[in-house]
Design an enzyme around this catalytic site. Structure first.
Site, mmCIF file in Angstrom:
data_model
loop_
_atom_site.group_PDB
_atom_site.id
_atom_site.type_symbol
_atom_site.label_atom_id
_atom_site.label_comp_id
_atom_site.label_asym_id
_atom_site.label_seq_id
_atom_site.Cartn_x
_atom_site.Cartn_y
_atom_site.Cartn_z
ATOM 1 N N HIS A 101 156.631 45.628 62.258
ATOM 2 C CA HIS A 101 155.961 46.110 63.460
ATOM 3 C C HIS A 101 155.955 45.081 64.588
ATOM 4 C CE1 HIS A 101 152.343 43.637 62.619
ATOM 5 N NE2 HIS A 101 152.554 43.945 61.347
ATOM 6 N N ASP A 102 156.108 45.578 65.795
ATOM 7 C CA ASP A 102 156.011 44.786 67.031
ATOM 8 C C ASP A 102 157.138 43.778 67.205
ATOM 9 O OD1 ASP A 102 153.262 45.724 68.064
ATOM 10 O OD2 ASP A 102 152.817 45.101 66.016
ATOM 11 N N GLY B 209 156.192 40.989 61.035
ATOM 12 C CA GLY B 209 155.722 41.506 62.311
ATOM 13 C C GLY B 209 155.811 40.494 63.436
#
Length: 274
Positions: free
Chosen positions: A122-123, A140
């Site tokens: 994520h991100d 992440g």
């Protein structure tokens, strides 16, 4: 050309499917997905939540894009994945949507290649032309600059930054930031030099120009305290765009700072030290 959707695919009402898209059997496309012109989902691809695939993106069987982040703080907020034009996502790759701990978007640029079983957490922010080889693991919030290469089985710690046109060797564990054009290697990765082949082929640099950058990197690491070393290297190489790019990267040390520079030992490679 009109889009083709196989009868055995499930495309939710509301999904935006561009001209010339091909969606193969077993694919699942969420209502919030946006597929630009010419996207191809070969078979058994899952797009979950807010996913935007740029023109000409091709996704191979059993890849999943946009599933929730592996973050216990995430409670279903509306976050997304954006992938640039012509990027290829190979079999069993996993790309998770953003989280509320970042700006809510996982981004992959144009003309990239995410090979089999690679994971983009994520991100993450992945630039254009980046290659992630088989089984690469990005935690992440990892950032990777344009045209960097991360070789097979490498693991990148959360919030680490990999500079433009850097190369990370296979099976390396990267816990700190890698300078643009750097070459990271080792079980606990060290800077083992520069990605000179890419510098010469992609940028057209002469041998002398590459040597100048290498000297600047050596002085940066051997120059004492980081701020003092950066100032000294900047004064020694005024107007050199490549050196200025590396120094700007080094100034933004973030959470981790730069990976150490040095000879990669047998222990660094994961074996026993002699």
């Amino acid at each position: 050309m009109p889009a083709f959707i196989h009868p055995a695919a499930h495309v939710a009402a509301g999904a935006q499917i561009g001209a010339g898209c091909r969606i193969g059997p077993g694919c699942v496309v969420s209502a919030e997905s946006v597929l630009d012109e010419g996207v191809e989902l070969v078979a058994h691809v899952v797009l979950d939540g807010r996913v935007h695939l740029g023109a000409g993106v091709k996704v191979f069987p059993f890849a999943t894009i946009g599933l929730p982040p592996q973050d216990l703080k995430y409670k279903g907020q509306p976050t997304s994945v954006v992938i640039g034009a012509r990027t290829q996502i190979r079999e069993h790759a996993t790309i998770h949507r953003g989280s509320t701990g970042g700006d809510g978007v996982t981004r992959i640029g144009a003309d990239g290649l995410v090979m089999c079983v690679a994971h983009v957490g994520h991100d993450c922010r992945i630039g254009d032309g980046v290659i992630l080889v088989n089984n690469v693991m990005l935690a992440g919030h990892v950032e990777i600059g344009d045209f960097a290469v991360v070789q097979g089985g490498a693991a990148i710690q959360q919030f680490v930054r990999i500079g433009r046109m850097a190369m990370v060797a296979g099976m390396s564990g990267v816990e700190r930031n890698v300078l643009p054009y750097g070459r990271a290697k080792g079980y606990r990765a060290k800077l083992a030099g520069l990605n000179t082949i890419a510098m010469r082929r992609r940028l057209g640099l002469s041998k002398e120009q590459v040597v100048t950058v290498a000297r600047a990197v050596h002085d940066l690491y051997r120059g004492g305290r980081p701020d003092e070393a950066i100032a000294a290297v900047a004064a020694a190489h005024p107007g050199n765009a490549l050196v200025e790019e590396m120094l700007a990267f080094a100034r933004n040390r973030g959470r981790h700072g730069l990976i150490p520079f040095g000879r990669v030992t047998e222990e660094d490679e994961g074996g026993e030290a002699s």
